[in-house]
Design a protein around this motif. Structure first.
Motif, PDB file in Angstrom:
ATOM      1  N   LEU A   7      63.247  -1.559  45.369  1.00 29.20           N
ATOM      2  CA  LEU A   7      61.805  -1.940  45.014  1.00 29.20           C
ATOM      3  C   LEU A   7      61.767  -3.394  44.849  1.00 29.20           C
ATOM      4  O   LEU A   7      62.703  -3.881  43.791  1.00 29.20           O
ATOM      5  N   VAL A   8      60.921  -4.402  45.153  1.00 31.19           N
ATOM      6  CA  VAL A   8      60.913  -5.847  44.916  1.00 31.19           C
ATOM      7  C   VAL A   8      59.624  -6.132  44.339  1.00 31.19           C
ATOM      8  O   VAL A   8      58.471  -5.945  44.948  1.00 31.19           O
ATOM      9  N   GLY A  34      57.548  -3.419  48.412  1.00 31.52           N
ATOM     10  CA  GLY A  34      57.280  -4.446  47.660  1.00 31.52           C
ATOM     11  C   GLY A  34      55.925  -4.212  46.897  1.00 31.52           C
ATOM     12  O   GLY A  34      55.187  -3.643  47.361  1.00 31.52           O
ATOM     13  N   VAL A  35      55.858  -4.581  45.572  1.00 24.17           N
ATOM     14  CA  VAL A  35      54.809  -4.262  44.916  1.00 24.17           C
ATOM     15  C   VAL A  35      54.314  -5.619  44.208  1.00 24.17           C
ATOM     16  O   VAL A  35      55.058  -6.749  44.068  1.00 24.17           O
ATOM     17  N   ASP A  36      53.042  -5.534  44.216  1.00 23.97           N
ATOM     18  CA  ASP A  36      52.366  -6.621  43.739  1.00 23.97           C
ATOM     19  C   ASP A  36      50.786  -6.544  43.502  1.00 23.97           C
ATOM     20  O   ASP A  36      50.244  -5.492  44.259  1.00 23.97           O
ATOM     21  N   HIS A  77      63.444  -7.899  40.332  1.00 21.62           N
ATOM     22  CA  HIS A  77      62.172  -8.396  39.460  1.00 21.62           C
ATOM     23  C   HIS A  77      61.915  -9.755  39.597  1.00 21.62           C
ATOM     24  O   HIS A  77      62.685 -10.643  39.281  1.00 21.62           O
ATOM     25  N   THR A  78      61.142 -10.302  40.631  1.00 17.74           N
ATOM     26  CA  THR A  78      61.052 -11.658  40.899  1.00 17.74           C
ATOM     27  C   THR A  78      59.531 -12.216  40.176  1.00 17.74           C
ATOM     28  O   THR A  78      59.089 -13.082  40.654  1.00 17.74           O
ATOM     29  N   LEU A 117      69.550  -3.384  38.506  1.00 23.38           N
ATOM     30  CA  LEU A 117      68.364  -4.133  38.298  1.00 23.38           C
ATOM     31  C   LEU A 117      68.753  -5.625  38.518  1.00 23.38           C
ATOM     32  O   LEU A 117      69.965  -6.197  37.930  1.00 23.38           O
ATOM     33  N   VAL A 118      68.000  -6.451  39.339  1.00 21.74           N
ATOM     34  CA  VAL A 118      68.375  -7.907  39.381  1.00 21.74           C
ATOM     35  C   VAL A 118      67.048  -8.639  39.099  1.00 21.74           C
ATOM     36  O   VAL A 118      65.962  -7.879  39.421  1.00 21.74           O
TER      37      VAL A 118
END
Length: 348
Positions: A7-8, A34-36, A77-78, A117-118
């Motif tokens: 998940l990004v 991808g979530v946003d 997590h970006t 987790l990144v």
């Protein structure tokens, strides 16, 4: 252990969107989500491959349901923003940076399937000041440039990550502190700053700038996602440019001004919706910042392909920036900027 379901967050942004597309084309990943709150850019959607987009707000506790129902094992997590490119609502950005991170990490803590987790952080956590050390290592003290800016959000976010590491010692956590990202397709505060025909600077200061090419930032996130690289890492290109060198290489004209006038000029630039010339950014342009990347190369196993100079030159070439030649127009613009700034100072 290899990632299977990733998940990004922050995929509406440049870096998150490109990472989603890169991972969506990877044959060894079972699923990429991808979530946003907004969809990725159209060019990203065309290259997403098997990746999926889910409209979700990480500030909402429902993000936990997305993670658990999809049986996500790796979260990237970006979403955290340390230097917004353009004018933005401070409260909204802080909510995503701080509240959003809290909700996301709480969801990771409760999801037994999550094992990695990144997190994309920022070298801005080290601050920038007259007494700052010449080169920061990962063990340097975290001192944000201001008590209420975007960099302070990154310091708080890292504190939440450390808390999660204590509560879930089984997690593989990678925290990457990125230098200011630049490149031909990247919309960042420095990219906008150096595209101004007249670049405001602070009289008497010529800071050192260490940058990071967008492709190197993407490669580091991809590598941390696909392989286990636990730890905290500074991520930046080799070498530095002084502010005056960068202005000349971009074909711009520097406009030195008294330090006290800069906040008024910054307000003008924000009002014109050109660039978010925040207090954090002013301190960076005054004092500069450089980080040591020995750990990135030796422990993480990645050497940036672009030096700071090469990354900046690629940005200039890709943006098609041409030297500013009309001296009369520049003089007129500079005069208007200083006159407006002086007026703003007088009204205080």
């Amino acid at each position: 252990m290899a990632s299977n379901i990733v998940l990004v967050t922050g995929v509406a942004g440049d870096l998150g969107g490109k990472l989603l597309a890169r991972l969506g084309a990877h044959p060894d990943l079972e699923r990429v989500i991808g979530v946003d709150t907004a969809p990725p850019a159209k060019d990203v959607q065309q290259r997403m491959g098997r990746a999926e987009f889910v409209r979700a707000d990480i500030r909402n506790p429902l993000i936990a349901k997305v993670i658990s129902s999809a049986e996500v094992d790796t979260v990237v997590h970006t979403s955290c923003t340390a230097h917004p490119a353009g004018p933005s609502r401070r409260a909204a950005v802080k909510e995503v940076n701080v509240i959003g991170t809290m909700r996301l990490l709480a969801a990771c803590q409760r999801a037994p399937k999550v094992r990695k987790l990144v997190v994309k952080s920022s070298a801005a956590v080290y601050g920038a000041g007259a007494r700052s050390q010449a080169v920061f290592t990962e063990d340097s003290e975290l001192i944000p440039p201001s008590s209420s800016g975007y960099a302070k959000d990154a310091v708080e976010m890292e504190g939440y990550v450390r808390g999660l590491a204590r509560r879930r010692p089984d997690l593989t956590i990678t925290l990457a502190r990125f230098a200011n990202i630049i490149g031909p397709e990247v919309d960042t505060v420095l990219a906008r700053y150096f595209s101004l025909p007249v670049v405001p600077t602070v009289f008497g200061y010529d800071s050192r700038l260490q940058l990071l090419h967008g492709s190197d930032a993407l490669s580091v996130l991809e590598m941390a996602t696909l392989e286990d690289r636990p730890g905290v890492f500074n991520v930046a290109s080799e070498g530095v440019l002084t502010l005056s060198q960068a202005i000349r290489r971009a074909g711009r004209v520097g406009l030195p001004m008294p330090r006290g006038v800069v906040p008024s000029v910054g307000k003008l630039l924000r009002g014109a919706r050109l660039v978010d010339f925040s207090t954090d950014q002013v301190r960076l342009l005054n004092f500069g910042r450089a980080v040591d990347i020995t750990k990135l190369k030796k422990e993480f196993g990645y050497t940036p392909r672009w030096t700071t100079r090469e990354a900046f030159d690629d940005y200039v070439a890709g943006r098609g920036l041409r030297p500013v030649l009309d001296g009369g127009a520049l003089a007129g613009l500079a005069g208007k900027v200083l006159e407006a700034a002086a007026t703003g100072q007088a009204r205080r």
